[in-house]
Scaffold this active site. Structure first.
Site, PDB file in Angstrom:
ATOM      1  N   ILE A 136       5.823  -9.628   2.822  1.00 18.43           N
ATOM      2  CA  ILE A 136       4.777 -10.645   2.591  1.00 18.43           C
ATOM      3  C   ILE A 136       5.367 -12.060   2.553  1.00 18.43           C
ATOM      4  CG2 ILE A 136       3.136  -9.121   1.411  1.00 18.43           C
ATOM      5  CD1 ILE A 136       3.987 -10.588  -1.248  1.00 18.43           C
ATOM      6  N   ALA A 146       6.954 -13.665 -15.692  1.00 21.31           N
ATOM      7  CA  ALA A 146       6.984 -15.080 -15.285  1.00 21.31           C
ATOM      8  C   ALA A 146       6.732 -15.206 -13.787  1.00 21.31           C
ATOM      9  CB  ALA A 146       8.322 -15.707 -15.667  1.00 21.31           C
ATOM     10  N   ARG A 148      14.707  -2.751 -25.206  1.00 21.89           N
ATOM     11  CA  ARG A 148      14.694  -3.645 -24.042  1.00 21.89           C
ATOM     12  C   ARG A 148      14.816  -5.089 -24.556  1.00 21.89           C
ATOM     13  NH1 ARG A 148       9.252  -3.176 -20.611  1.00 21.89           N
ATOM     14  NH2 ARG A 148      10.350  -1.656 -19.341  1.00 21.89           N
ATOM     15  N   TYR A 186       9.900 -10.681 -14.875  1.00 21.52           N
ATOM     16  CA  TYR A 186       8.808 -10.052 -14.106  1.00 21.52           C
ATOM     17  C   TYR A 186       7.501 -10.783 -14.380  1.00 21.52           C
ATOM     18  CZ  TYR A 186       4.845  -6.927 -13.267  1.00 21.52           C
ATOM     19  OH  TYR A 186       3.621  -6.417 -12.894  1.00 21.52           O
ATOM     20  N   LYS A 190       5.070 -13.056 -11.928  1.00 26.43           N
ATOM     21  CA  LYS A 190       3.664 -12.705 -11.682  1.00 26.43           C
ATOM     22  C   LYS A 190       2.745 -13.880 -12.062  1.00 26.43           C
ATOM     23  CE  LYS A 190       1.962  -9.441 -10.448  1.00 26.43           C
ATOM     24  NZ  LYS A 190       1.596  -8.980  -9.067  1.00 26.43           N
ATOM     25  N   GLY A 214       0.801  -1.233   0.000  1.00 32.96           N
ATOM     26  CA  GLY A 214       0.000   0.000   0.000  1.00 32.96           C
ATOM     27  C   GLY A 214       0.826   1.272   0.000  1.00 32.96           C
ATOM     28  N   THR A 250      -1.400  -9.354 -13.688  1.00 34.12           N
ATOM     29  CA  THR A 250      -1.144  -8.367 -14.745  1.00 34.12           C
ATOM     30  C   THR A 250      -1.442  -8.958 -16.122  1.00 34.12           C
ATOM     31  OG1 THR A 250       0.647  -7.215 -15.916  1.00 34.12           O
ATOM     32  CG2 THR A 250       1.307  -9.050 -14.532  1.00 34.12           C
ATOM     33  N   ASP A 251      -1.764  -8.108 -17.078  1.00 32.59           N
ATOM     34  CA  ASP A 251      -1.975  -8.595 -18.456  1.00 32.59           C
ATOM     35  C   ASP A 251      -0.681  -9.145 -19.047  1.00 32.59           C
ATOM     36  OD1 ASP A 251      -0.586  -6.197 -18.935  1.00 32.59           O
ATOM     37  OD2 ASP A 251      -2.024  -5.425 -20.395  1.00 32.59           O
ATOM     38  N   GLU A 252       0.467  -8.820 -18.418  1.00 33.65           N
ATOM     39  CA  GLU A 252       1.746  -9.261 -18.978  1.00 33.65           C
ATOM     40  C   GLU A 252       1.920 -10.774 -18.883  1.00 33.65           C
ATOM     41  OE1 GLU A 252       5.088  -6.749 -18.173  1.00 33.65           O
ATOM     42  OE2 GLU A 252       3.815  -5.018 -17.774  1.00 33.65           O
ATOM     43  N   LEU A 291       7.234   4.343 -17.713  1.00 31.79           N
ATOM     44  CA  LEU A 291       7.251   5.225 -18.888  1.00 31.79           C
ATOM     45  C   LEU A 291       6.682   6.626 -18.624  1.00 31.79           C
ATOM     46  CD1 LEU A 291       7.696   5.390 -22.094  1.00 31.79           C
ATOM     47  CD2 LEU A 291       5.245   4.976 -22.218  1.00 31.79           C
TER      48      LEU A 291
HETATM   49  P1  NAD Z   1       5.021  -0.364  -7.076  1.00 33.28           P
HETATM   50  O1  NAD Z   1       6.340  -0.893  -7.494  1.00 33.28           O
HETATM   51  O2  NAD Z   1       4.726   1.086  -7.224  1.00 33.28           O
HETATM   52  O3  NAD Z   1       4.754  -0.732  -5.533  1.00 33.28           O
HETATM   53  C1  NAD Z   1       5.037  -1.996  -5.001  1.00 33.28           C
HETATM   54  C2  NAD Z   1       4.882  -1.901  -3.485  1.00 33.28           C
HETATM   55  O4  NAD Z   1       5.074  -3.217  -2.926  1.00 33.28           O
HETATM   56  C3  NAD Z   1       5.909  -0.990  -2.814  1.00 33.28           C
HETATM   57  O5  NAD Z   1       5.271  -0.183  -1.832  1.00 33.28           O
HETATM   58  C4  NAD Z   1       6.883  -1.963  -2.173  1.00 33.28           C
HETATM   59  O6  NAD Z   1       7.532  -1.436  -1.016  1.00 33.28           O
HETATM   60  C5  NAD Z   1       5.958  -3.116  -1.812  1.00 33.28           C
HETATM   61  N1  NAD Z   1       6.669  -4.396  -1.692  1.00 33.28           N
HETATM   62  C6  NAD Z   1       7.569  -4.931  -2.558  1.00 33.28           C
HETATM   63  N2  NAD Z   1       8.007  -6.126  -2.083  1.00 33.28           N
HETATM   64  C7  NAD Z   1       7.330  -6.345  -0.930  1.00 33.28           C
HETATM   65  C8  NAD Z   1       7.329  -7.404   0.016  1.00 33.28           C
HETATM   66  N3  NAD Z   1       8.116  -8.489  -0.143  1.00 33.28           N
HETATM   67  N4  NAD Z   1       6.513  -7.328   1.096  1.00 33.28           N
HETATM   68  C9  NAD Z   1       5.730  -6.235   1.283  1.00 33.28           C
HETATM   69  N5  NAD Z   1       5.711  -5.189   0.434  1.00 33.28           N
HETATM   70  C10 NAD Z   1       6.498  -5.254  -0.656  1.00 33.28           C
HETATM   71  O7  NAD Z   1       3.937  -1.254  -7.852  1.00 33.28           O
HETATM   72  P2  NAD Z   1       2.553  -0.865  -8.535  1.00 33.28           P
HETATM   73  O8  NAD Z   1       2.794  -0.317  -9.883  1.00 33.28           O
HETATM   74  O9  NAD Z   1       1.734  -0.098  -7.561  1.00 33.28           O
HETATM   75  O10 NAD Z   1       1.922  -2.317  -8.736  1.00 33.28           O
HETATM   76  C11 NAD Z   1       1.119  -2.904  -7.704  1.00 33.28           C
HETATM   77  C12 NAD Z   1       0.656  -4.275  -8.167  1.00 33.28           C
HETATM   78  O11 NAD Z   1      -0.101  -4.163  -9.376  1.00 33.28           O
HETATM   79  C13 NAD Z   1       1.794  -5.246  -8.488  1.00 33.28           C
HETATM   80  O12 NAD Z   1       1.408  -6.522  -8.034  1.00 33.28           O
HETATM   81  C14 NAD Z   1       1.890  -5.222 -10.002  1.00 33.28           C
HETATM   82  O13 NAD Z   1       2.408  -6.438 -10.504  1.00 33.28           O
HETATM   83  C15 NAD Z   1       0.430  -5.021 -10.372  1.00 33.28           C
HETATM   84  N6  NAD Z   1       0.194  -4.363 -11.660  1.00 33.28           N
HETATM   85  C16 NAD Z   1       0.768  -3.158 -11.931  1.00 33.28           C
HETATM   86  C17 NAD Z   1       0.481  -2.512 -13.128  1.00 33.28           C
HETATM   87  C18 NAD Z   1       1.085  -1.173 -13.441  1.00 33.28           C
HETATM   88  O14 NAD Z   1       0.917  -0.693 -14.585  1.00 33.28           O
HETATM   89  N7  NAD Z   1       1.752  -0.498 -12.519  1.00 33.28           N
HETATM   90  C19 NAD Z   1      -0.385  -3.120 -14.061  1.00 33.28           C
HETATM   91  C20 NAD Z   1      -0.958  -4.360 -13.746  1.00 33.28           C
HETATM   92  C21 NAD Z   1      -0.679  -4.968 -12.528  1.00 33.28           C
HETATM   93  P1  TYD Z   2       6.915   0.373 -18.491  1.00 31.57           P
HETATM   94  O1  TYD Z   2       6.316   1.620 -17.939  1.00 31.57           O
HETATM   95  O2  TYD Z   2       8.224  -0.093 -17.968  1.00 31.57           O
HETATM   96  O3  TYD Z   2       5.795  -0.765 -18.338  1.00 31.57           O
HETATM   97  P2  TYD Z   2       5.777  -2.287 -18.927  1.00 31.57           P
HETATM   98  O4  TYD Z   2       7.087  -2.624 -19.465  1.00 31.57           O
HETATM   99  O5  TYD Z   2       5.467  -3.072 -17.706  1.00 31.57           O
HETATM  100  O6  TYD Z   2       4.695  -2.281 -19.956  1.00 31.57           O
HETATM  101  O7  TYD Z   2       7.045   0.523 -20.061  1.00 31.57           O
HETATM  102  C1  TYD Z   2       5.935   0.840 -20.892  1.00 31.57           C
HETATM  103  C2  TYD Z   2       6.408   0.825 -22.322  1.00 31.57           C
HETATM  104  O8  TYD Z   2       7.324   1.910 -22.507  1.00 31.57           O
HETATM  105  C3  TYD Z   2       7.170  -0.436 -22.704  1.00 31.57           C
HETATM  106  O9  TYD Z   2       6.876  -0.754 -24.061  1.00 31.57           O
HETATM  107  C4  TYD Z   2       8.628  -0.029 -22.578  1.00 31.57           C
HETATM  108  C5  TYD Z   2       8.601   1.449 -22.938  1.00 31.57           C
HETATM  109  N1  TYD Z   2       9.631   2.279 -22.264  1.00 31.57           N
HETATM  110  C6  TYD Z   2      10.475   3.093 -23.019  1.00 31.57           C
HETATM  111  O10 TYD Z   2      10.387   3.157 -24.259  1.00 31.57           O
HETATM  112  N2  TYD Z   2      11.416   3.835 -22.352  1.00 31.57           N
HETATM  113  C7  TYD Z   2      11.542   3.803 -20.991  1.00 31.57           C
HETATM  114  O11 TYD Z   2      12.441   4.487 -20.437  1.00 31.57           O
HETATM  115  C8  TYD Z   2      10.651   2.985 -20.237  1.00 31.57           C
HETATM  116  C9  TYD Z   2      10.754   2.916 -18.735  1.00 31.57           C
HETATM  117  C10 TYD Z   2       9.701   2.229 -20.916  1.00 31.57           C
END
Ligand code: NAD
Ligand code: TYD
Length: 342
Positions: A61, A157, A278, A155, A159, A8, A131-133, A195
């Site tokens: 966790i 894998a 990447r 990542y 998830k 959180g 995640t959709d990934e 990004l």
């Molecule tokens: P984030 O990286 O901003 O935050 C992750 C949080 O988890 C941090 O506060 C970190 O301190 C905490 N954390 C990490 N390891 C931990 C552990 N072992 N125990 C307790 N806390 C721990 O991530 P986010 O972007 O907010 O993503 C949150 C969730 O949503 C993740 O599970 C991610 O896979 C999923 N998700 C994210 C996106 C996205 O676009 N950001 C999309 C789909 C799903």
């Molecule tokens: P990102 O935000 O890392 O999310 P994800 O890889 O989980 O989708 O990246 C989003 C898209 O942007 C992805 O296609 C990679 C690209 N990207 C860049 O082109 N430059 C950057 O510096 C970053 C962080 C991502």
């Protein structure tokens, strides 16, 4: 409702806790279990510190004792719902060091589930945020929930491992698990390695925007409040053992997002810097959201409007991201490594 929210202090988790308190007020109790990794910022929720409905537990966790403590709830009476956001989340970091991803995103999920069996036998809902990934890349069409998983980087894998572990606990022990697979989120409080916040904050500082490869990779962008609303909806309306895609319906090439950001910030396209791609870069993510929509969930956020509001948030909240970009040695070390060989 008594919630245990993990992760959180991160981007989506902090937005979710704020969403829950805004919507349910004093009817909600929230325990926030967070390890405070580089991505966890406790101050994101400073306004709730000291509230009798909120408790922060600094813990992992993957550590049973920390999790058991969190399952006690805010006042020792326990929790009704778990929402597991805690994860290592950045693909680029998983290409450098995958071990912590397995430890948190797979083993951590196992510990949370196991401790729920011991400490929260009457749990109403366990939401595993996937995640959709996990589906991998798709050139045409969109993945539905029954499509096979084909994660293509460490990542995704990891998830996928957590996603299926939660499902296994639903099947094996009858735990009330719902798995959600959301697309790329954007909004306030996103760590400036992803990004949109990276490019917005670089643009403000006239720094290059490192666009990977040809910039034509496609992501489906979901505003974080819409994601939070969908999770809240699924806590009530999801069915046990089921998985739900949560997409934004806003597929865009990275180069288009980049240009839009530059327009909003008022900076020239010359800031775009093409860098080497990447490794294993997924070309396109796309998910079908009919299953969620058929339950009655709709969102109305306009993408361009939400992107503009998001950019303005970073413009207005410079101290928040400057604390990370200018004062975090960890952040600087990551970028030194990231661009050492590119
Ligand atoms: P984030 O990286 O901003 O935050 C992750 C949080 O988890 C941090 O506060 C970190 O301190 C905490 N954390 C990490 N390891 C931990 C552990 N072992 N125990 C307790 N806390 C721990 O991530 P986010 O972007 O907010 O993503 C949150 C969730 O949503 C993740 O599970 C991610 O896979 C999923 N998700 C994210 C996106 C996205 O676009 N950001 C999309 C789909 C799903
Ligand atoms: P990102 O935000 O890392 O999310 P994800 O890889 O989980 O989708 O990246 C989003 C898209 O942007 C992805 O296609 C990679 C690209 N990207 C860049 O082109 N430059 C950057 O510096 C970053 C962080 C991502």
């Amino acid at each position: 409702m008594r919630y245990l929210v993990t992760g959180g202090a991160g981007f989506i988790g902090s937005n979710f806790i704020r969403y829950i308190f805004n919507k349910y007020g004093a009817d909600a109790q929230v325990v926030n279990l967070d390890k405070l990794t580089y991505a966890g910022i406790r101050e994101n929720l400073a306004e709730y510190e000291g509230s009798k409905n909120y408790r922060f537990v600094h813990g992992d966790i993957a550590t049973p004792e920390d999790v058991a403590e969190a399952y006690k709830g805010v006042d020792g009476s326990g929790v009704d719902v778990v929402v597991n956001f805690a994860a290592e989340t950045h693909v680029d970091r998983s290409l450098m060091e995958a071990g912590t991803f397995i430890q948190t995103d797979v083993h951590g999920v196992l510990v949370l589930l196991e401790e729920a069996r011991k400490n929260a036998p009457n749990l109403r809902r366990f939401i595993q945020i996937s995640t959709d990934e996990v589906y991998g890349s798709i050139d045409q069409g969109s993945f539905t929930e029954s499509d096979p998983l084909n994660p293509r980087n460490p990542y995704s894998a990891s998830k996928a491992g957590g996603d299926r572990m939660a499902y296994a606990y639903a099947q094996t022990y009858g735990m009330p698990v719902v798995v959600t697979r959301a697309s790329n989120n954007f909004g306030p409080y996103q760590y400036p390695e992803k990004l949109i916040p990276l490019f917005v904050t670089n643009a403000i500082d006239d720094q290059p925007l490192p666009l990977y490869g040809d910039g034509k990779n496609i992501r489906d962008w979901l505003f974080v409040d819409d994601h939070c609303a969908a999770i809240d909806f699924l806590i009530e309306n999801g069915s046990n053992s089921e998985t739900y895609n949560i997409g934004g319906g806003n597929e865009r090439e990275n180069r288009e997002i980049t240009q839009k950001i530059l327009q909003i910030v008022g900076k020239p396209d010359s800031l775009i810097k093409r860098v080497s791609d990447r490794q294993g870069h997924d070309r396109r993510y796309s998910i079908d959201t009919a299953k969620l929509n058929n339950l009655g969930f709709r969102w109305t956020t306009d993408f361009d409007d939400a992107l503009e509001r998001t950019v303005r948030w970073y413009v207005a909240n410079e101290p928040w991201w400057r604390a990370i970009k200018e004062r975090s040695a960890e952040y600087k070390a990551f970028y030194a490594k990231q661009y050492a060989n590119r």
